[in-house]
Design an enzyme around this catalytic site. Structure first.
Site, mmCIF file in Angstrom:
data_model
loop_
_atom_site.group_PDB
_atom_site.id
_atom_site.type_symbol
_atom_site.label_atom_id
_atom_site.label_comp_id
_atom_site.label_asym_id
_atom_site.label_seq_id
_atom_site.Cartn_x
_atom_site.Cartn_y
_atom_site.Cartn_z
ATOM 1 N N GLY A 48 0.842 -1.184 0.000
ATOM 2 C CA GLY A 48 0.000 0.000 0.000
ATOM 3 C C GLY A 48 0.877 1.234 0.000
ATOM 4 O O GLY A 48 2.011 1.202 0.493
ATOM 5 N N HIS B 104 -2.769 7.222 6.891
ATOM 6 C CA HIS B 104 -1.816 8.139 6.243
ATOM 7 C C HIS B 104 -2.533 9.373 5.700
ATOM 8 O O HIS B 104 -2.032 10.493 5.829
ATOM 9 C CB HIS B 104 -1.085 7.452 5.074
ATOM 10 C CG HIS B 104 0.162 6.750 5.464
ATOM 11 N ND1 HIS B 104 1.237 7.379 6.044
ATOM 12 C CD2 HIS B 104 0.525 5.450 5.334
ATOM 13 C CE1 HIS B 104 2.204 6.511 6.255
ATOM 14 N NE2 HIS B 104 1.800 5.325 5.847
ATOM 15 N N CYS C 53 5.936 0.155 7.758
ATOM 16 C CA CYS C 53 5.552 1.275 6.910
ATOM 17 C C CYS C 53 6.727 1.648 6.020
ATOM 18 O O CYS C 53 7.870 1.706 6.486
ATOM 19 C CB CYS C 53 5.152 2.461 7.791
ATOM 20 S SG CYS C 53 4.682 3.923 6.864
ATOM 21 N N LEU C 54 6.445 1.899 4.747
ATOM 22 C CA LEU C 54 7.505 2.279 3.814
ATOM 23 C C LEU C 54 8.180 3.589 4.231
ATOM 24 O O LEU C 54 9.341 3.811 3.913
ATOM 25 C CB LEU C 54 6.946 2.414 2.393
ATOM 26 C CG LEU C 54 6.417 1.134 1.752
ATOM 27 C CD1 LEU C 54 5.813 1.427 0.382
ATOM 28 C CD2 LEU C 54 7.511 0.077 1.652
ATOM 29 N N GLN D 216 3.067 9.903 1.205
ATOM 30 C CA GLN D 216 4.338 9.180 1.261
ATOM 31 C C GLN D 216 5.238 9.470 0.061
ATOM 32 O O GLN D 216 6.408 9.091 0.063
ATOM 33 C CB GLN D 216 4.091 7.675 1.370
ATOM 34 C CG GLN D 216 3.479 7.269 2.686
ATOM 35 C CD GLN D 216 3.281 5.778 2.734
ATOM 36 O OE1 GLN D 216 2.301 5.252 2.221
ATOM 37 N NE2 GLN D 216 4.241 5.088 3.329
ATOM 38 N N HIS E 179 -4.391 1.235 7.285
ATOM 39 C CA HIS E 179 -3.065 1.867 7.339
ATOM 40 C C HIS E 179 -2.991 3.041 6.368
ATOM 41 O O HIS E 179 -2.523 4.124 6.725
ATOM 42 C CB HIS E 179 -2.001 0.805 7.014
ATOM 43 C CG HIS E 179 -0.597 1.290 7.094
ATOM 44 N ND1 HIS E 179 0.233 0.986 8.148
ATOM 45 C CD2 HIS E 179 0.133 2.058 6.256
ATOM 46 C CE1 HIS E 179 1.418 1.548 7.941
ATOM 47 N NE2 HIS E 179 1.389 2.206 6.787
ATOM 48 N N GLU E 180 -3.463 2.838 5.127
ATOM 49 C CA GLU E 180 -3.380 3.909 4.120
ATOM 50 C C GLU E 180 -4.349 5.052 4.431
ATOM 51 O O GLU E 180 -4.004 6.223 4.244
ATOM 52 C CB GLU E 180 -3.627 3.354 2.708
ATOM 53 C CG GLU E 180 -2.628 2.289 2.269
ATOM 54 C CD GLU E 180 -1.174 2.614 2.550
ATOM 55 O OE1 GLU E 180 -0.759 3.783 2.408
ATOM 56 O OE2 GLU E 180 -0.424 1.695 2.934
#
Length: 195
Positions: free
Chosen positions: A71, A164, A118-119, A76, A160-161
């Site tokens: 995701g 963000h 998380c990226l 991000q 999660h997204e």
């Protein structure tokens, strides 16, 4: 790319004669890391659905795959927009690609505590409680509204997204102790020029 060991000598020349259509080159965005203020502010609602937005979504998929994620949210990649992409197959199934513009959770049920990363916070993971099932309402890149239900990893990725897009990082779901430990390690990495 096919595994060359499975192509017989007789079949190889035939395969090279087939014209190949190359897809448009995608832009790979660098992933914004923890500490950048854009990650902690809510994204702006998307009001313009056009070819540029569709391109951005495809570039986000490419960036997500390059970073080996499932995701990716627009903040991000430095864009303060309510846009996210999700593909829990990691690119193995083109039908699993989901574009979420202006998503919101309309129903959640069950609870599952799983390890999450998380990226934007590479190298750090923590256990986060998320709903086992969620139903979200969103728009696709063309602006068409839809509802989709996710279970387990897909539900986790949706939550999660969407977090963000609301300026919330998974760190905020961790215990104060775990969160402070990660923040101290990141601060040390920053001092060493490794973050």
């Amino acid at each position: 790319m096919p595994d060359k060991s499975k192509i017989s000598e007789a079949a190889a020349p035939v395969a090279t004669e087939v014209p190949q259509v190359l897809s448009a080159a995608r832009k790979i965005y660098p992933i914004v890391k923890y500490g950048d203020p854009i990650l902690e502010k809510a994204g702006a609602a998307i009001t313009k659905f056009d070819a540029e937005l569709e391109e951005l979504a495809e570039d986000m998929f490419a960036s997500m795959y390059a970073a080996q994620g499932v995701g990716l949210a627009a903040p991000q990649i430095g864009r303060s927009l309510r846009l996210a992409v999700v593909d829990v197959t990691g690119g193995k199934n083109p039908d699993a690609k989901i574009v979420l513009a202006n998503p919101e959770i309309v129903h959640a049920e069950g609870e599952v505590r799983e390890e999450e990363g998380c990226l934007s916070i590479p190298g750090f993971r923590g256990y986060v409680m998320r709903p086992q099932f969620v139903t979200i309402k969103a728009q696709n890149a063309k602006g068409e509204s839809f509802e989709i239900r996710g279970e387990n990893l897909l539900a986790r990725a949706f939550c999660h997204e969407i977090d963000h897009l609301n300026g919330i990082l998974f760190l905020q779901h961790l215990s104060m102790l775990k969160r402070d430990l990660i923040k101290r390690k990141i601060k040390k990495l920053r001092k060493q020029g490794e973050w």
